[in-house]
Design a protein around this motif. Structure first.
Motif, PDB file in Angstrom:
ATOM      1  N   ARG A  21      12.126 -13.008   0.664  1.00 12.11           N
ATOM      2  CA  ARG A  21      12.327 -11.947  -0.330  1.00 12.11           C
ATOM      3  C   ARG A  21      10.975 -11.479  -0.846  1.00 12.11           C
ATOM      4  N   ALA A  22      10.634 -10.253  -0.516  1.00 15.26           N
ATOM      5  CA  ALA A  22       9.377  -9.647  -0.960  1.00 15.26           C
ATOM      6  C   ALA A  22       9.669  -8.709  -2.124  1.00 15.26           C
ATOM      7  N   GLN A  23       8.849  -8.809  -3.168  1.00 13.97           N
ATOM      8  CA  GLN A  23       9.066  -7.992  -4.357  1.00 13.97           C
ATOM      9  C   GLN A  23       7.776  -7.302  -4.777  1.00 13.97           C
ATOM     10  N   ASN A  24       7.836  -5.963  -4.810  1.00 16.24           N
ATOM     11  CA  ASN A  24       6.763  -5.137  -5.379  1.00 16.24           C
ATOM     12  C   ASN A  24       5.401  -5.420  -4.750  1.00 16.24           C
ATOM     13  N   LEU A  25       5.373  -5.510  -3.419  1.00 12.72           N
ATOM     14  CA  LEU A  25       4.121  -5.800  -2.724  1.00 12.72           C
ATOM     15  C   LEU A  25       3.242  -4.561  -2.658  1.00 12.72           C
ATOM     16  N   SER A  26       1.967  -4.736  -2.967  1.00 16.81           N
ATOM     17  CA  SER A  26       0.971  -3.682  -2.800  1.00 16.81           C
ATOM     18  C   SER A  26      -0.236  -4.283  -2.103  1.00 16.81           C
ATOM     19  N   MET A  27      -0.891  -3.459  -1.263  1.00 24.67           N
ATOM     20  CA  MET A  27      -2.019  -3.991  -0.490  1.00 24.67           C
ATOM     21  C   MET A  27      -3.015  -2.879  -0.199  1.00 24.67           C
ATOM     22  N   THR A  28      -4.293  -3.222  -0.403  1.00 27.31           N
ATOM     23  CA  THR A  28      -5.401  -2.325  -0.083  1.00 27.31           C
ATOM     24  C   THR A  28      -6.372  -3.070   0.808  1.00 27.31           C
ATOM     25  N   LEU A  29      -6.801  -2.432   1.882  1.00 26.44           N
ATOM     26  CA  LEU A  29      -7.786  -3.011   2.792  1.00 26.44           C
ATOM     27  C   LEU A  29      -8.878  -1.984   3.065  1.00 26.44           C
ATOM     28  N   ASN A  54      -0.153   4.319  13.318  1.00 27.00           N
ATOM     29  CA  ASN A  54      -1.235   3.341  13.334  1.00 27.00           C
ATOM     30  C   ASN A  54      -1.969   3.345  11.996  1.00 27.00           C
ATOM     31  N   GLY A  55      -2.315   2.139  11.522  1.00 28.61           N
ATOM     32  CA  GLY A  55      -3.096   2.032  10.302  1.00 28.61           C
ATOM     33  C   GLY A  55      -2.302   2.069   9.015  1.00 28.61           C
ATOM     34  N   ARG A  56      -0.967   2.074   9.093  1.00 30.13           N
ATOM     35  CA  ARG A  56      -0.154   2.133   7.875  1.00 30.13           C
ATOM     36  C   ARG A  56       0.029   0.760   7.230  1.00 30.13           C
ATOM     37  N   GLY A  57      -0.307  -0.327   7.951  1.00 34.85           N
ATOM     38  CA  GLY A  57      -0.199  -1.651   7.341  1.00 34.85           C
ATOM     39  C   GLY A  57       0.957  -2.482   7.861  1.00 34.85           C
ATOM     40  N   LYS A  58       1.476  -2.156   9.051  1.00 30.98           N
ATOM     41  CA  LYS A  58       2.626  -2.891   9.585  1.00 30.98           C
ATOM     42  C   LYS A  58       2.282  -4.367   9.828  1.00 30.98           C
ATOM     43  N   THR A  59       1.171  -4.594  10.534  1.00 26.48           N
ATOM     44  CA  THR A  59       0.767  -5.973  10.808  1.00 26.48           C
ATOM     45  C   THR A  59       0.419  -6.701   9.521  1.00 26.48           C
ATOM     46  N   THR A  60      -0.240  -6.009   8.608  1.00 22.58           N
ATOM     47  CA  THR A  60      -0.581  -6.619   7.318  1.00 22.58           C
ATOM     48  C   THR A  60       0.667  -7.078   6.595  1.00 22.58           C
ATOM     49  N   LEU A  61       1.700  -6.251   6.565  1.00 19.51           N
ATOM     50  CA  LEU A  61       2.940  -6.619   5.880  1.00 19.51           C
ATOM     51  C   LEU A  61       3.583  -7.831   6.552  1.00 19.51           C
ATOM     52  N   ALA A  70      -2.293 -12.920   1.204  1.00 23.23           N
ATOM     53  CA  ALA A  70      -1.731 -12.794  -0.142  1.00 23.23           C
ATOM     54  C   ALA A  70      -1.822 -11.329  -0.570  1.00 23.23           C
ATOM     55  N   PRO A  71      -0.786 -10.783  -1.197  1.00 25.58           N
ATOM     56  CA  PRO A  71      -0.814  -9.373  -1.597  1.00 25.58           C
ATOM     57  C   PRO A  71      -1.738  -9.145  -2.791  1.00 25.58           C
ATOM     58  N   ASP A  72      -2.181  -7.908  -2.973  1.00 25.11           N
ATOM     59  CA  ASP A  72      -2.933  -7.555  -4.178  1.00 25.11           C
ATOM     60  C   ASP A  72      -2.054  -7.718  -5.414  1.00 25.11           C
ATOM     61  N   SER A  73      -0.794  -7.371  -5.279  1.00 25.01           N
ATOM     62  CA  SER A  73       0.167  -7.565  -6.359  1.00 25.01           C
ATOM     63  C   SER A  73       1.541  -7.766  -5.742  1.00 25.01           C
ATOM     64  N   GLY A  74       2.463  -8.315  -6.533  1.00 23.04           N
ATOM     65  CA  GLY A  74       3.773  -8.661  -6.016  1.00 23.04           C
ATOM     66  C   GLY A  74       3.782 -10.075  -5.463  1.00 23.04           C
ATOM     67  N   HIS A  75       4.931 -10.499  -4.970  1.00 21.06           N
ATOM     68  CA  HIS A  75       5.018 -11.853  -4.427  1.00 21.06           C
ATOM     69  C   HIS A  75       6.116 -11.934  -3.373  1.00 21.06           C
ATOM     70  N   VAL A  76       6.064 -13.011  -2.570  1.00 22.73           N
ATOM     71  CA  VAL A  76       7.035 -13.258  -1.512  1.00 22.73           C
ATOM     72  C   VAL A  76       7.607 -14.657  -1.707  1.00 22.73           C
ATOM     73  N   ASN A  77       8.926 -14.754  -1.778  1.00 21.42           N
ATOM     74  CA  ASN A  77       9.626 -16.046  -1.827  1.00 21.42           C
ATOM     75  C   ASN A  77      10.246 -16.316  -0.465  1.00 21.42           C
ATOM     76  N   ARG A  78      10.063 -17.536   0.023  1.00 17.69           N
ATOM     77  CA  ARG A  78      10.551 -17.893   1.358  1.00 17.69           C
ATOM     78  C   ARG A  78      11.425 -19.135   1.279  1.00 17.69           C
ATOM     79  N   VAL A  79      12.556 -19.081   1.963  1.00 16.66           N
ATOM     80  CA  VAL A  79      13.424 -20.240   2.119  1.00 16.66           C
ATOM     81  C   VAL A  79      13.694 -20.398   3.602  1.00 16.66           C
ATOM     82  N   GLY A  80      13.340 -21.555   4.162  1.00 14.46           N
ATOM     83  CA  GLY A  80      13.543 -21.777   5.582  1.00 14.46           C
ATOM     84  C   GLY A  80      12.231 -21.873   6.335  1.00 14.46           C
TER      85      GLY A  80
END
Length: 524
Positions: A21-29, A54-61, A70-80
């Motif tokens: 579960r990803a919530q409010n992820l933001s990323m700048t590179l 290309n360059g939209r951040g697919k691999t980064t996500l 780790a995202p600039d902001s937001g968080h990811v919860n993982r189960v499994g």
């Protein structure tokens, strides 16, 4: 992998309870914002495709989902548990194929060892043996540990990967290393498969195996891919990172066709809203100009009326001008300019005009058999065959880039032949392609960017723009879907089906071959 507080215990999938579960992820590179405020939930039933240019951040996500970044902001919860297949795979000194396989089998082997120990303890009536045996059996069952070795062996064979455990990875090609790693993932039992361009380096048999494996996987899968056939065959949800009118990442449910249709509807609405705001601003500007003209030319009452009447209307005109100016100043164009879309040129070519005649041409060590072709304006041809069969060489010969070993090639006077080669030409890295026609392939930023700083996708778009700018009546396309987004390749496919020019295509792209199924074929 999973977040396991006890590394000595095998990592255990959780089945239907698995969730990312990803919530409010933001990323700048590199100073460039890739995406902002991305929220998505991935379950054991998900087949989520992450798409975009290309360059939209697919691999980064994807790496955010896997905890590699780790995202600039937001968080990811993982189960499994989860496994990530990367596009590139480094080979450490001395590392072997067997090392990768041993690592992949670490959890199931540990579970079987624990089960054997628990069985022995149970046979000796040791205290707590019942609970230990139940836990060990549960772990082995969740991992399907008894079948783990066989699953990886099957995957290695199906992907045509190296099966020699002693072979050092550094001695394998990039594609061979990738196939070994992918086989280890597909033979595993993790809850989530995170797949970054998984069709790279796979032949037809490998692609079929991958497709069936993703479909039958009991957990979830997240796929970053430009392979439209794979996306069409397996994805049931799409997360599209391309720009939108409101700046938010768009999500679509319902499979490939629903994504394409939804994206088209959003694009049409965006263009309509933008044009409506442009038109309203133009109307307000015209209203201000009209009011100013009335004041400068003076209001003219009917003959016989007095001068004071003309003067009494002037303040009203001034008030009208002020109202129109206020309305103009209050109006803001809030809808961003829509990104360019493919604008295929009208390649004029009277049907039936002879363009090319190849007679019994041979290419030593490249073409197995002599080839004869007659191409006229409006003709269509798909060239297929395995790697090394000579497809690219034949296209280069047709375009005049190379000469045949024997036989004749006659390019008729009316012929204007342009080749989109599989690899982009070598350009001066300092070249800025300001004067190249755009055709909706190059945005303003790309027009101002030095070629050496362009992504592979941008270079491919530039190459296609140059090809179309030569106004060909015979268009020769070698793997035209390389490095281009699924949406753009769909647009190109429609364009080459409609154009008056003759078109010759060589490709392994399964969806492109499906779309051009009615075209004549030349099998090499």
């Amino acid at each position: 992998m999973s977040e396991n507080p006890n590394p000595a215990m095998p990592r255990l999938p959780v089945g239907a309870l698995a969730q990312i579960r990803a919530q409010n992820l933001s990323m700048t590179l590199g100073g460039r914002q890739l995406f902002t405020d991305v929220s998505v939930t991935i379950t054991s039933r998900s087949r989520l495709a992450i798409v975009g240019e290309n360059g939209r951040g697919k691999t980064t996500l994807l790496h955010l989902f896997s905890s590699d970044l780790a995202p600039d902001s937001g968080h990811v919860n993982r189960v499994g548990t989860w496994s990530l297949s990367r596009q590139a795979m480094t080979a450490h000194a001395g590392e072997t194929v067997g090392d990768l396989i041993i690592e992949a089998l670490k959890s199931p082997h540990a579970a079987l060892d624990a089960l054997n120990s628990a069985s022995e303890a149970l046979s000796r009536n040791l205290a707590g043996a019942d609970d230990s045996y139940a836990a060990a059996l549960d772990a082995a069952t969740r991992l399907d540990a008894w079948d783990a070795d066989r699953r990886i062996d099957i995957a290695l064979a199906a992907l045509n990967a190296c099966t020699n455990r002693d072979r050092e990875l550094a001695t394998l090609s990039v594609g061979q290393r990738y196939r070994v790693r992918l086989a280890c993932l597909l033979g595993g039992s993790d809850d989530f498969w995170l797949l970054d361009e998984p069709t790279n380096h796979l032949d037809a048999a490998g692609l079929d195996f991958l497709t069936k494996a993703v479909r039958s996987h009991t957990g979830g899968a997240v796929i970053v891919s430009h392979d439209r056939a794979l996306l069409r065959d397996v994805a049931n949800e799409f997360l599209d990172l391309d720009p939108t009118e409101d700046g938010k990442v768009a999500q679509y449910a319902g499979g490939y066709d629903a994504w394409v249709a939804g994206k088209q509807r959003q694009r049409e609405k965006w263009e309509s809203d933008f044009q409506a705001q442009i038109a309203e601003r133009a109307r307000l500007q015209d209203a201000v100009s009209a009011a100013q003209n009335r004041l400068s030319t003076g209001w003219r009452p009917d003959k016989g009326t007095g001068k004071h009447q003309r003067q009494s209307h002037a303040p009203g005109i001034v008030r009208a001008i002020n109202r129109e100016r206020e309305a103009l100043e209050a109006h803001r164009i809030t809808v961003p300019t829509p990104p360019p879309k493919l604008n295929w040129p009208d390649l004029k070519a009277p049907a039936g005009t002879p363009l090319l005649r190849c007679t019994e041409v041979k290419l030593e060590n490249r073409l197995k058999n002599p080839i004869s072709l007659d191409i006229s304006a409006g003709d269509r041809l798909v060239i297929t065959g395995p790697n090394g069969a000579g497809k690219s060489s034949l296209l280069a010969l047709i375009a005049g880039a190379i000469e045949p070993s024997s036989g004749t090639v006659k390019r008729l006077q009316a012929a204007r032949i342009a080749l989109l080669s599989q690899e982009v030409p070598v350009w001066d890295p300092m070249w800025v392609p300001r004067s190249v026609p755009r055709f909706g392939l190059l945005d303003s930023e790309a027009h101002r960017t030095e070629v050496g700083r362009m992504s592979e996708g941008q270079k491919r778009r530039l190459h296609l723009a140059l090809v179309l700018g030569s106004n060909p009546n015979l268009l020769v396309l070698d793997e035209p879907s390389n490095h281009l987004s699924a949406a753009l390749v769909d647009d190109i496919t429609k364009a080459i089906q409609r154009t008056q020019a003759a078109v010759i295509v060589a490709s392994h792209d399964r969806q492109l071959l499906r779309d051009l199924d009615q075209w004549p074929r030349l099998q090499l």
